[in-house]
Design a protein around this motif. Sequence first.
Motif, PDB file in Angstrom:
ATOM      1  N   LEU A   1      94.886  68.519  22.059  1.00 22.80           N
ATOM      2  CA  LEU A   1      94.204  69.802  21.855  1.00 22.80           C
ATOM      3  C   LEU A   1      93.169  70.038  22.945  1.00 22.80           C
ATOM      4  N   ASN A   2      92.406  69.009  23.279  1.00 17.58           N
ATOM      5  CA  ASN A   2      91.428  69.122  24.363  1.00 17.58           C
ATOM      6  C   ASN A   2      92.111  69.530  25.666  1.00 17.58           C
ATOM      7  N   LYS A   3      93.245  68.900  25.954  1.00 17.39           N
ATOM      8  CA  LYS A   3      93.971  69.199  27.182  1.00 17.39           C
ATOM      9  C   LYS A   3      94.459  70.649  27.187  1.00 17.39           C
ATOM     10  N   HIS A   4      94.981  71.100  26.049  1.00 17.08           N
ATOM     11  CA  HIS A   4      95.481  72.475  25.968  1.00 17.08           C
ATOM     12  C   HIS A   4      94.348  73.483  26.156  1.00 17.08           C
ATOM     13  N   ILE A   5      93.237  73.266  25.479  1.00 13.95           N
ATOM     14  CA  ILE A   5      92.092  74.189  25.608  1.00 13.95           C
ATOM     15  C   ILE A   5      91.601  74.224  27.052  1.00 13.95           C
ATOM     16  N   LYS A   6      91.482  73.039  27.658  1.00 15.87           N
ATOM     17  CA  LYS A   6      90.974  72.958  29.037  1.00 15.87           C
ATOM     18  C   LYS A   6      91.888  73.690  30.017  1.00 15.87           C
ATOM     19  N   ASN A   7      93.201  73.567  29.810  1.00 14.83           N
ATOM     20  CA  ASN A   7      94.157  74.159  30.749  1.00 14.83           C
ATOM     21  C   ASN A   7      94.455  75.627  30.483  1.00 14.83           C
ATOM     22  N   THR A   8      93.990  76.156  29.357  1.00 12.71           N
ATOM     23  CA  THR A   8      94.386  77.506  28.952  1.00 12.71           C
ATOM     24  C   THR A   8      93.271  78.535  29.095  1.00 12.71           C
ATOM     25  N   TYR A   9      92.110  78.246  28.528  1.00  8.83           N
ATOM     26  CA  TYR A   9      91.104  79.293  28.356  1.00  8.83           C
ATOM     27  C   TYR A   9      90.023  79.189  29.431  1.00  8.83           C
ATOM     28  N   HIS A  10      90.257  79.945  30.515  1.00  7.29           N
ATOM     29  CA  HIS A  10      89.331  79.986  31.640  1.00  7.29           C
ATOM     30  C   HIS A  10      88.694  81.378  31.714  1.00  7.29           C
ATOM     31  N   PHE A  11      87.406  81.403  31.937  1.00  8.62           N
ATOM     32  CA  PHE A  11      86.683  82.671  32.018  1.00  8.62           C
ATOM     33  C   PHE A  11      85.872  82.714  33.309  1.00  8.62           C
ATOM     34  N   SER A  12      85.433  83.896  33.653  1.00  4.64           N
ATOM     35  CA  SER A  12      84.642  84.078  34.865  1.00  4.64           C
ATOM     36  C   SER A  12      83.339  83.285  34.797  1.00  4.64           C
ATOM     37  N   SER A  13      82.892  82.819  35.954  1.00  2.00           N
ATOM     38  CA  SER A  13      81.617  82.094  36.023  1.00  2.00           C
ATOM     39  C   SER A  13      80.443  82.976  35.621  1.00  2.00           C
ATOM     40  N   PHE A  14      80.625  84.288  35.679  1.00  2.00           N
ATOM     41  CA  PHE A  14      79.557  85.222  35.341  1.00  2.00           C
ATOM     42  C   PHE A  14      79.665  85.708  33.903  1.00  2.00           C
ATOM     43  N   SER A  15      80.586  85.122  33.145  1.00  2.00           N
ATOM     44  CA  SER A  15      80.796  85.527  31.760  1.00  2.00           C
ATOM     45  C   SER A  15      80.136  84.531  30.816  1.00  2.00           C
TER      46      SER A  15
END
Length: 420
Positions: free
Chosen positions: A65-79
């Motif tokens: 689950l940690n691996k999936h979350i890390k590889n999936t949900y990326h957001f802007s550095s300004f968000s």
Amino acid sequence: MTDKVISIVLGGGQGSRLFPLTATRSKPAVPIAGKYRLVDIPISNCLHSNISRIFVLTQFNSASLNKHIKNTYHFSSFSTAFVDILAAEQTPTSGGWFQGTADAVRQSLHHLSVHEFEYVLILSGDQLYQMDFDEMINKHIAAGADISIASIPVHVNDVPGFGILKTDTDGRITSFVEKPKSGFDALVSEVSDEMKAEGRIYLASMGIYIFNRKVLYNLLQSNDHTDFGKEIIPQSIKTHKVVSYQYEGYWTDIGTIPSFFDANLGLTDEIPAFNLFGNRPIYTRARMLPPSKISGTHLERAIISEGCIINASHITHSLVGIRTRIGFDTTIESCYIMGSDNYQTLEQIATSKANNEPIMGIGDRCQIKNAIIDKNCHIGNDVIINCGEPLPNGDFPTHTVQDGIVVVKKRAVIPNGTVI
């Protein structure tokens, strides 16, 4: 108002009812619909509702689950958006596992406190549905509620399996009974005419809650109750304004093997109750996979994910997950094949064939029916799975049988000619 909301997705306990799918992964990490994970459902609902600060609470088998979350949900550095895992941990004030839904949130409050928010949206990690949480939050605020509970009308036959709410004419909850066995007449609530026509006159809790921040902190810090449905909610009805948000769309709890199997195969219906093809996509890990290659296969009510190589003769009423290989003259009926995490190289395939060992995927001339094939399985040639009479329940080294469904375990090797 969604910028004032933080969401918590409850990852559940050991997920024993979904064994063996949860033998090496947490419940939110179980693959669904060929390419997603269960956790993608509540997270996608949040993101479509403009709720982008999300914690996922888990404690069992959390690595995948940690691996999936890390590889999936990326957001802007300004968000300010994030999807973070909160696993059970030892701290100066708590040193044990999560003891229940409420205890899990209680032990995580210190992580929430560094953020600004007014409302906490609490979700389950093992349900299939599409809901606009923004609407639920607005109704919560308009009603001046302390707590809101999403509810769905159910038939009398379903009542013993749910927490049942009783509401007044204003939607305020006057009583809450966890899985009642009798006295159903006193629990009838006001529902729409459409629901009445279907006989769905009882309101079941969906395990989706909105708490005002102060209310949540006070309730969790003033006692040691461990569960929302059994303890926190029933007692709060007497002391707080607790209202029902009635939902009439598709929703199912997929915490057991039969319900998980039915929910997945239901996606192959001509007009599925859960629509994968609408304007609210399910977000998941972006994979750079080739299109699927299908040769000489008759497909009927089938969903084929990307990256597959299929030479089967017939695939009917089935889902085929990513990177699946299926050999010649094989028939697949009413199956969920989860696929593979990687491809075997040509050299690995040649070595396996030279040693008369199954390659990853499903071999030639197989007959497979009423089965879930977990990831990375090696199923040889001429294998027959559950094509005769329904099998008795049982757990075996390579597979489990539950309610007539054969679940082939992750990475299982089924030799040529095996009959299950």
